[in-house]
Design a protein around this motif. Structure first.
Motif, PDB file in Angstrom:
ATOM      1  N   LYS A   4      27.456  24.442  40.908  1.00 19.42           N
ATOM      2  CA  LYS A   4      27.809  24.338  42.328  1.00 19.42           C
ATOM      3  C   LYS A   4      27.160  25.472  43.105  1.00 19.42           C
ATOM      4  N   LEU A   5      27.214  26.676  42.557  1.00 16.15           N
ATOM      5  CA  LEU A   5      26.562  27.813  43.209  1.00 16.15           C
ATOM      6  C   LEU A   5      25.058  27.588  43.319  1.00 16.15           C
ATOM      7  N   LEU A   6      24.441  27.082  42.260  1.00 12.01           N
ATOM      8  CA  LEU A   6      23.006  26.815  42.273  1.00 12.01           C
ATOM      9  C   LEU A   6      22.680  25.728  43.279  1.00 12.01           C
ATOM     10  N   ALA A   7      23.473  24.676  43.312  1.00 15.78           N
ATOM     11  CA  ALA A   7      23.245  23.587  44.260  1.00 15.78           C
ATOM     12  C   ALA A   7      23.343  24.105  45.700  1.00 15.78           C
ATOM     13  N   ASP A   8      24.331  24.935  45.965  1.00 12.55           N
ATOM     14  CA  ASP A   8      24.487  25.478  47.313  1.00 12.55           C
ATOM     15  C   ASP A   8      23.381  26.467  47.666  1.00 12.55           C
ATOM     16  N   LEU A   9      22.900  27.176  46.666  1.00  9.69           N
ATOM     17  CA  LEU A   9      21.848  28.162  46.894  1.00  9.69           C
ATOM     18  C   LEU A   9      20.539  27.483  47.297  1.00  9.69           C
ATOM     19  N   GLY A  10      20.239  26.334  46.682  1.00 10.30           N
ATOM     20  CA  GLY A  10      18.958  25.698  46.952  1.00 10.30           C
ATOM     21  C   GLY A  10      19.030  24.258  47.386  1.00 10.30           C
ATOM     22  N   ASP A  11      20.220  23.706  47.567  1.00  6.48           N
ATOM     23  CA  ASP A  11      20.410  22.309  47.941  1.00  6.48           C
ATOM     24  C   ASP A  11      19.520  21.397  47.095  1.00  6.48           C
TER      25      ASP A  11
END
Length: 160
Positions: free
Chosen positions: A60-67
């Motif tokens: 989730k953090l990775l997804a939010d960091l780079g969409d």
């Protein structure tokens, strides 16, 4: 203390109430306490649930960091696996969708923070002890608190 770290990491990764409602079910939030109270026969399954929840938070953090669509797909896979009723069922769900991990690692351009998240994600999937998982959770929480989600926005503004 580790149950606190676990919950802080989950809430740091899912600050939006809609996402928290979708991904953080009561059993997911209680997974670490369930691990602490698990009998010997349940220990493996309870550990897997904690591992999946931590991996889900990192994605989730990775997804939010780079969409990034592939990290969101892995996030959803971790979420589906968390609903499994046994270690065998978890393995079946994750194995069936193994190609998502290949795509995640081959199609992802990440910055330094994204790379750190991916490394922690990989270490989480390979963790084999509660003490090791506790260390990973503490490291992940520290990193989550330092993430700069505005970096991509800043780069977009510079190119306009």
């Amino acid at each position: 203390m580790s149950a606190t770290t676990y919950n802080q990491l989950l809430h740091q990764a899912f600050p939006d109430s809609a996402d928290a409602t979708r991904y953080l079910s009561k059993p997911t939030l209680a997974a670490y306490q369930d691990l602490e109270r698990a009998s010997r026969p349940e220990l493996s399954f309870r550990f897997e649930r904690v591992r999946l929840a931590v991996a889900m938070a990192l994605m989730k953090l990775l997804a939010d960091l780079g969409d990034h669509a592939d990290s969101r797909a892995v996030l959803d896979l971790m979420h589906r696996a968390l609903r499994a009723g046994s270690t065998k069922e978890i393995d079946a769900i994750v194995t069936k969708e193994g190609k998502l991990f290949d795509r995640l690692y081959s199609n992802l351009y990440v910055n330094e923070q994204g790379e750190q998240l991916l490394n922690l994600f990989g270490e989480t999937l390979e963790a084999d002890s509660i003490a090791g998982m506790d260390e990973l959770m503490a490291e992940a929480l520290e990193l989550a608190r330092e993430l700069d989600f505005t970096q991509e926005e800043d780069e977009e503004e510079e190119t306009e």
